[in-house]
Design an enzyme around this catalytic site. Structure first.
Site, PDB file in Angstrom:
ATOM      1  N   SER A  51      -8.938  51.422 -76.306  1.00 36.06           N
ATOM      2  CA  SER A  51      -9.590  52.638 -76.804  1.00 36.06           C
ATOM      3  C   SER A  51     -10.126  52.446 -78.217  1.00 36.06           C
ATOM      4  CB  SER A  51      -8.604  53.800 -76.810  1.00 36.06           C
ATOM      5  OG  SER A  51      -7.917  53.866 -75.589  1.00 36.06           O
TER       6      SER A  51
HETATM    7  N1  SAH Z   1      -3.718  52.497 -74.039  1.00 40.30           N
HETATM    8  C1  SAH Z   1      -4.507  51.307 -73.806  1.00 40.30           C
HETATM    9  C2  SAH Z   1      -5.887  51.588 -73.200  1.00 40.30           C
HETATM   10  C3  SAH Z   1      -5.780  52.209 -71.862  1.00 40.30           C
HETATM   11  S1  SAH Z   1      -7.095  51.862 -70.745  1.00 40.30           S
HETATM   12  C4  SAH Z   1      -4.630  50.466 -75.055  1.00 40.30           C
HETATM   13  O1  SAH Z   1      -4.081  50.845 -76.094  1.00 40.30           O
HETATM   14  O2  SAH Z   1      -5.249  49.399 -74.967  1.00 40.30           O
HETATM   15  C5  SAH Z   1      -6.370  52.681 -69.359  1.00 40.30           C
HETATM   16  C6  SAH Z   1      -5.286  51.897 -68.649  1.00 40.30           C
HETATM   17  O3  SAH Z   1      -4.731  52.754 -67.673  1.00 40.30           O
HETATM   18  C7  SAH Z   1      -5.813  50.677 -67.908  1.00 40.30           C
HETATM   19  O4  SAH Z   1      -5.163  49.526 -68.363  1.00 40.30           O
HETATM   20  C8  SAH Z   1      -5.471  50.969 -66.449  1.00 40.30           C
HETATM   21  O5  SAH Z   1      -5.063  49.824 -65.721  1.00 40.30           O
HETATM   22  C9  SAH Z   1      -4.327  51.948 -66.584  1.00 40.30           C
HETATM   23  N2  SAH Z   1      -4.105  52.823 -65.423  1.00 40.30           N
HETATM   24  C10 SAH Z   1      -5.001  53.489 -64.651  1.00 40.30           C
HETATM   25  N3  SAH Z   1      -4.377  54.176 -63.678  1.00 40.30           N
HETATM   26  C11 SAH Z   1      -3.040  53.948 -63.834  1.00 40.30           C
HETATM   27  C12 SAH Z   1      -1.868  54.382 -63.141  1.00 40.30           C
HETATM   28  N4  SAH Z   1      -1.918  55.182 -62.070  1.00 40.30           N
HETATM   29  N5  SAH Z   1      -0.668  53.950 -63.576  1.00 40.30           N
HETATM   30  C13 SAH Z   1      -0.566  53.103 -64.653  1.00 40.30           C
HETATM   31  N6  SAH Z   1      -1.636  52.667 -65.349  1.00 40.30           N
HETATM   32  C14 SAH Z   1      -2.852  53.083 -64.942  1.00 40.30           C
END
Ligand code: SAH
Length: 214
Positions: free
Chosen positions: A61
């Site tokens: 992000s």
């Molecule tokens: N917080 C992260 C960025 C998140 S991007 C950082 O600091 O870099 C969103 C993430 O959510 C992705 O890695 C994706 O794989 C994960 N995601 C999406 N759906 C999900 C689910 N149902 N359970 C766990 N993770 C999930």
């Protein structure tokens, strides 16, 4: 001043100018370098206030969004926090400076493995990362004082609402659209849940089930 120090000063200035004013959040973001969470081509953009691509087609992000979400979560040093969506691990690392304990889950095993390696490298010992579908939360570790969801849900997932302590806060991007969602803060009261709409945001979607690599 060295180039690094100057870039860091500009980074903190950008955060403040976008509304990140909480001192504890700013000092966590000063302490945790974003560089180690970004691999390859984009490492020299680590201090830019922009989202960047990471493994598995996901994104780390934008730092100001990380700051604003962390600020909205109002974490204290006694808190047990759940993050859904480990991604690069950067947001979990920021939370680990503010909370007692951080649990973070991602549906991609590869991201969890890479994030764990960075937590070890930085000596962040109060974070535990799991591969799991985070929409179900982590029943074994629940309840949580704070829950941060960093992927967009159509509605705040029921299991996550149920795993929030009374008085607890969850911050989650909510919306049907792939392009823009609304950042919502949910507070659990004795009598139910209170919802505040904070700002428009743009996140990858919360996807059901585990990633193909997991
Ligand atoms: N917080 C992260 C960025 C998140 S991007 C950082 O600091 O870099 C969103 C993430 O959510 C992705 O890695 C994706 O794989 C994960 N995601 C999406 N759906 C999900 C689910 N149902 N359970 C766990 N993770 C999930």
């Amino acid at each position: 001043m060295s180039d690094d120090a100057e870039r860091k000063m500009q980074f903190l200035y950008a955060l403040r100018s976008k509304g990140v004013t909480d001192h504890a959040v700013l000092s966590a973001m000063e302490k945790i370098d974003r560089g180690p969470f970004i691999r390859g081509y984009f490492t020299d953009r680590a201090y830019d206030d922009m989202p960047l691509p990471i493994s598995c087609g996901q994104t780390i992000s934008q730092p100001s969004v990380v700051g604003l979400m962390t600020q909205a979560l109002d974490v204290s040093s006694r808190d047990k926090v759940l993050e859904v969506g480990t991604g690069s691990g950067y947001q979990a690392a920021i939370l680990s400076c503010l909370a007692r304990r951080v649990y973070t889950v991602d549906r991609h095993m590869r991201l969890v493995r890479e994030a764990r390696a960075v937590f070890d490298q930085l000596g962040l010992t109060n974070i535990t990362a799991f591969t799991a579908d985070g929409s179900f939360g982590l029943p074994d570790q629940a309840p949580f004082d704070r829950i941060l969801v960093t992927a967009a849900a159509e509605d705040p997932p029921g299991p996550l609402l149920a795993q929030l302590k009374i008085g607890g806060i969850m911050v989650v991007p909510v919306g049907q659209s792939d392009t823009v969602q609304s950042l919502i803060r949910v507070t659990r009261l004795e009598t139910g849940y209170e919802y505040d709409e904070l700002r428009p945001v743009r996140f990858v979607p919360l996807v059901e089930g585990l990633g193909k690599d997991s």
